[in-house]
Design a protein around this motif. Sequence first.
Motif, mmCIF file in Angstrom:
data_model
loop_
_atom_site.group_PDB
_atom_site.id
_atom_site.type_symbol
_atom_site.label_atom_id
_atom_site.label_comp_id
_atom_site.label_asym_id
_atom_site.label_seq_id
_atom_site.Cartn_x
_atom_site.Cartn_y
_atom_site.Cartn_z
ATOM 1 N N PHE A 1 0.804 -1.215 0.000
ATOM 2 C CA PHE A 1 0.000 0.000 0.000
ATOM 3 C C PHE A 1 0.840 1.268 0.000
ATOM 4 C CE2 PHE A 1 -2.254 -3.456 2.097
ATOM 5 C CZ PHE A 1 -3.271 -3.631 1.175
ATOM 6 N N LEU A 2 2.130 1.132 -0.301
ATOM 7 C CA LEU A 2 2.984 2.313 -0.412
ATOM 8 C C LEU A 2 2.648 3.071 -1.688
ATOM 9 C CD1 LEU A 2 6.419 0.859 0.704
ATOM 10 C CD2 LEU A 2 5.259 2.829 1.734
ATOM 11 N N ASN A 3 2.610 4.372 -1.571
ATOM 12 C CA ASN A 3 2.370 5.247 -2.713
ATOM 13 C C ASN A 3 3.687 5.412 -3.460
ATOM 14 O OD1 ASN A 3 1.817 7.276 -4.513
ATOM 15 N ND2 ASN A 3 1.237 8.785 -2.968
ATOM 16 N N THR A 4 3.824 4.716 -4.569
ATOM 17 C CA THR A 4 5.080 4.722 -5.322
ATOM 18 C C THR A 4 5.353 6.060 -6.000
ATOM 19 O OG1 THR A 4 3.966 3.800 -7.256
ATOM 20 C CG2 THR A 4 4.983 2.236 -5.708
ATOM 21 N N ARG A 5 4.372 6.940 -6.040
ATOM 22 C CA ARG A 5 4.561 8.265 -6.648
ATOM 23 C C ARG A 5 5.052 9.297 -5.637
ATOM 24 N NH1 ARG A 5 -0.722 8.799 -10.553
ATOM 25 N NH2 ARG A 5 -0.312 6.904 -11.730
ATOM 26 N N ASN A 6 5.117 8.904 -4.372
ATOM 27 C CA ASN A 6 5.516 9.826 -3.318
ATOM 28 C C ASN A 6 7.011 10.146 -3.397
ATOM 29 O OD1 ASN A 6 6.655 10.007 -0.306
ATOM 30 N ND2 ASN A 6 4.652 10.994 -0.443
ATOM 31 N N GLU A 7 7.348 11.401 -3.131
ATOM 32 C CA GLU A 7 8.738 11.855 -3.199
ATOM 33 C C GLU A 7 9.638 11.084 -2.232
ATOM 34 O OE1 GLU A 7 11.320 15.777 -2.027
ATOM 35 O OE2 GLU A 7 9.234 16.085 -2.625
ATOM 36 N N LEU A 8 9.171 10.864 -0.996
ATOM 37 C CA LEU A 8 9.972 10.138 -0.008
ATOM 38 C C LEU A 8 10.223 8.707 -0.468
ATOM 39 C CD1 LEU A 8 11.363 10.083 2.760
ATOM 40 C CD2 LEU A 8 9.141 9.486 3.765
ATOM 41 N N TYR A 9 9.223 8.089 -1.060
ATOM 42 C CA TYR A 9 9.365 6.731 -1.603
ATOM 43 C C TYR A 9 10.506 6.695 -2.616
ATOM 44 C CZ TYR A 9 8.141 2.359 -3.958
ATOM 45 O OH TYR A 9 8.177 1.089 -4.508
ATOM 46 N N ARG A 10 10.513 7.675 -3.509
ATOM 47 C CA ARG A 10 11.562 7.719 -4.542
ATOM 48 C C ARG A 10 12.912 8.090 -3.944
ATOM 49 N NH1 ARG A 10 7.404 10.571 -7.347
ATOM 50 N NH2 ARG A 10 8.579 12.473 -7.030
ATOM 51 N N ARG B 1 5.721 2.444 10.478
ATOM 52 C CA ARG B 1 6.260 3.620 11.167
ATOM 53 C C ARG B 1 6.357 4.804 10.208
ATOM 54 N NH1 ARG B 1 10.434 6.575 11.870
ATOM 55 N NH2 ARG B 1 11.816 5.469 10.474
ATOM 56 N N LEU B 2 6.866 4.564 9.005
ATOM 57 C CA LEU B 2 7.008 5.626 8.010
ATOM 58 C C LEU B 2 5.651 6.168 7.564
ATOM 59 C CD1 LEU B 2 9.880 4.095 5.866
ATOM 60 C CD2 LEU B 2 10.001 6.226 7.176
ATOM 61 N N MET B 3 4.674 5.276 7.362
ATOM 62 C CA MET B 3 3.337 5.713 6.947
ATOM 63 C C MET B 3 2.653 6.542 8.034
ATOM 64 S SD MET B 3 1.778 2.366 5.121
ATOM 65 C CE MET B 3 1.949 2.061 3.372
ATOM 66 N N ALA B 4 2.837 6.164 9.298
ATOM 67 C CA ALA B 4 2.236 6.913 10.396
ATOM 68 C C ALA B 4 2.836 8.314 10.480
ATOM 69 C CB ALA B 4 2.433 6.168 11.720
ATOM 70 N N LEU C 1 2.659 8.660 2.127
ATOM 71 C CA LEU C 1 3.211 7.388 1.663
ATOM 72 C C LEU C 1 2.128 6.323 1.476
ATOM 73 C CD1 LEU C 1 6.521 6.927 3.686
ATOM 74 C CD2 LEU C 1 6.277 7.002 1.208
ATOM 75 N N ILE C 2 0.924 6.590 1.974
ATOM 76 C CA ILE C 2 -0.171 5.620 1.884
ATOM 77 C C ILE C 2 -0.937 5.839 0.582
ATOM 78 C CG2 ILE C 2 -2.247 4.722 2.986
ATOM 79 C CD1 ILE C 2 -1.228 6.142 5.578
ATOM 80 N N ARG C 3 -1.101 4.767 -0.152
ATOM 81 C CA ARG C 3 -1.892 4.835 -1.385
ATOM 82 C C ARG C 3 -3.327 5.206 -1.028
ATOM 83 N NH1 ARG C 3 -1.482 -0.484 -4.334
ATOM 84 N NH2 ARG C 3 0.686 0.119 -4.272
#
Length: 94
Positions: A35-44, A60-63, A68-70
């Motif tokens: 469920f990670l948002n792959t378009r998020n800047e932090l993800y990239r 922890r990162l999503m909270a 970061l949450i889709r």
Amino acid sequence: MLRKGARLIERDLGKEPLSEPELKDLFGPRDPREFLNTRNELYRRMKMAENPPSPSETLRLMAKNPNLIRRPIVVRGRDRVLGFDEAALARLLR
């Protein structure tokens, strides 16, 4: 708001982020990395595609970073749809 028998409860995750326990409950037995948002800047920036965080680190990162949450996140009873999936949303609202 009622539509097709469903009551819509909106939650602004920027103002009221989901906690780690809420996220764990939301994802149930599924891996939160799905469920990670792959378009998020932090993800990239963190190169999560090449080096995914552990499930607990993902929570922890999503909270801490709700973007970061889709989204959208739609819950009806025990059924959940995360991310835009028109067919899954239509099934959920039947």
